[in-house]
Design an enzyme around this catalytic site. Structure first.
Site, PDB file in Angstrom:
ATOM      1  N   GLY A   1      35.085  13.520  40.273  1.00 40.53           N
ATOM      2  CA  GLY A   1      36.029  12.569  40.130  1.00 40.53           C
ATOM      3  C   GLY A   1      37.508  13.016  39.860  1.00 40.53           C
ATOM      4  O   GLY A   1      37.615  14.478  40.027  1.00 40.53           O
ATOM      5  N   GLY A   2      38.399  12.416  39.760  1.00 38.96           N
ATOM      6  CA  GLY A   2      39.574  12.737  39.721  1.00 38.96           C
ATOM      7  C   GLY A   2      40.065  13.542  38.299  1.00 38.96           C
ATOM      8  O   GLY A   2      40.949  14.274  38.642  1.00 38.96           O
TER       9      GLY A   2
ATOM     10  N   ASP B   1      39.313   0.910  36.372  1.00 41.58           N
ATOM     11  CA  ASP B   1      38.811   1.770  37.530  1.00 41.58           C
ATOM     12  C   ASP B   1      37.485   1.032  38.046  1.00 41.58           C
ATOM     13  O   ASP B   1      36.448   2.191  38.231  1.00 41.58           O
ATOM     14  CB  ASP B   1      38.800   3.242  37.458  1.00 41.58           C
ATOM     15  CG  ASP B   1      38.611   4.100  38.544  1.00 41.58           C
ATOM     16  OD1 ASP B   1      38.812   3.594  39.795  1.00 41.58           O
ATOM     17  OD2 ASP B   1      38.148   5.321  38.474  1.00 41.58           O
TER      18      ASP B   1
END
Length: 442
Positions: A303-304, A431
């Site tokens: 992920g980020g 998110d």
């Protein structure tokens, strides 16, 4: 090294076919060789410093040539050969061995003007264009009499600074540029001129035999001059040693403070893992063994702000280890808060925290990990968009029915409601997406 010692290398030239220059005139008046009180005993006794003495003696002539012509070196090979013949003749008349010049001058091109030497400097105009006002300290320090050891030392330091400036131009070796500095200081800067005993002794390093009574023409013998050179060299060594120790202390102190801060952080983090939450503290080695050294083969998500590896603990339980990557913006306090809050979450639709790990070393820096139970069925995205799901090498594809989709929506809503209203302080996920919803088959 000093102006005196480095002058030796500068005046290292060879004696080519002298006959070719026998009928040519040397552009330098070398009559001073027979009048200036230089120490001839070094050459009479075959002393190792004889060549330095002879070359420094010739340097006086080069500095005078620079002063009158504004050219740092001789125009051509014929002129250089004529000067070497003249110097040899004068030394022979003083009962010195005629082989001194061929022995000490072993590079026939050393005195010849060339654009390839010292950043392409040929004339004083070139010197001024390249250095500008950076020679101000040299101009002031070397201008007047240099009989005083302190004044001579100041001139030397200023010369080294100018040499460093020349070397920074990045074209030639530092030795060439240092010799140009020597000639400039003796021939252009010093008001008394290069043949003055003070200038010859301090800047050109010529050993003298007499000490005139006149204060303005006092000589500095070679041993006295070298004493200051060695004193300066010792001072430089001491300064470097002290600076090295200070730097080492700062590095070690910085490491000590970093380790102390990490130990304090770990202790606080462990205390936030309350026994009744079920979250455990993991050692880094445990997680490395569980994930086969965080191998690419065990990578199951990215992920980020982190990557996730599948791992198997020593008790056989399968876990998902999330490694936090964005540690620059994600500080230790934020990580601690995240661990403390997530470890208190207890809801059937929310994945509980299995544990965490925080490590730090000089090679890899800070490392932060969150450990969860492994969900073998992947994420909702794998099923919602009819994507292949890998489980033990088998592939399973099927569409989600409408009742299943309804149940997923309800379960997600229940989980969010718990985060918003069932725990204090409230947690806002921010998110929610299919890849962050793990799938559990019923």
């Amino acid at each position: 090294m000093s102006l005196a010692s480095l002058i030796t290398i500068f005046f290292s030239i060879s004696l080519p076919a002298l006959a070719a220059a026998a009928n040519s005139a040397c552009p330098i008046d070398l009559s001073y060789v027979e009048t200036i009180p230089w120490d001839k005993s070094l050459c009479q006794n075959n002393h190792s410093d004889c060549c330095q003495t002879v070359l420094s003696l010739f340097g006086i002539g080069l500095a005078r040539h620079l002063k009158s012509t504004l050219m740092f070196q001789l125009p051509n090979q014929v002129a250089a050969s004529a000067c070497r013949i003249d110097l040899q003749t004068r030394l022979q008349s003083m009962s010195l061995q005629p082989s001194l010049v061929p022995t000490c001058f072993n590079d026939s091109n050393q005195f010849i003007t060339s654009n390839s030497k010292c950043a392409g400097i040929v004339t004083v105009q070139d010197w001024e264009q390249k250095l500008g006002l950076t020679t101000t300290e040299l101009d002031e320090s070397c201008r007047r009499g240099l009989s005083d050891a302190t004044a001579c030392y100041s001139c030397f330091v200023a010369g080294m600074k100018v040499t460093s400036q020349l070397v920074s131009l990045g074209r030639n070796a530092s030795n060439n540029c240092f010799y140009f500095t020597v000639l400039y200081a003796a021939g252009i800067v010093n008001e008394l001129g290069p043949e003055n005993v003070e200038t010859a002794s301090c800047i050109l390093g010529l050993p003298l035999t007499t000490r005139p009574a006149n204060k303005n023409s006092i000589s500095i013998k070679n041993g006295h001059h070298l004493k200051w050179v060695f004193a300066f060299g010792s001072a430089v060594v001491v300064i470097i040693l002290v600076l090295g120790l200070v730097l080492l202390y700062r590095i070690l102190d910085k490491k000590r403070k970093r380790r102390a801060a990490h130990a304090n952080f770990v202790n606080n983090l462990k205390s936030s893992l309350r026994p009744n939450t079920g979250a455990a503290w993991f050692q880094l080695r445990e997680l490395e063994n569980a994930t086969n050294g965080f191998s690419q083969k065990n990578l199951i998500g990215q992920g980020g702000n982190g990557v996730v590896h599948k791992g198997t603990l020593s008790d056989g339980s399968v876990v998902a280890v999330k490694r936090i990557l964005d540690l620059d913006s994600k500080g230790d306090e934020e990580f601690s808060n995240e661990v403390e809050i997530i470890s208190r979450i207890r809801h059937r639709n929310l994945l509980p925290l299995r544990g965490c790990c925080a490590a730090s070393d000089d090679l890899k820096g800070k490392q932060r990990f969150l450990v969860y139970d492994y969900m073998p069925n992947g994420s909702l995205e794998d099923h919602l968009f009819y994507t292949s799901r890998r489980d033990g090498g088998n592939t399973n594809k099927r569409w989600l029915s409408w009742p299943e989709r309804k149940n997923i929506i309800l379960d997600v809503a229940k989980g969010l409601a718990y985060l918003h209203y069932g725990i204090k302080p409230a947690i806002y996920h921010r998110d929610i997406k299919a890849t962050n919803i793990l799938w559990t088959l019923k």
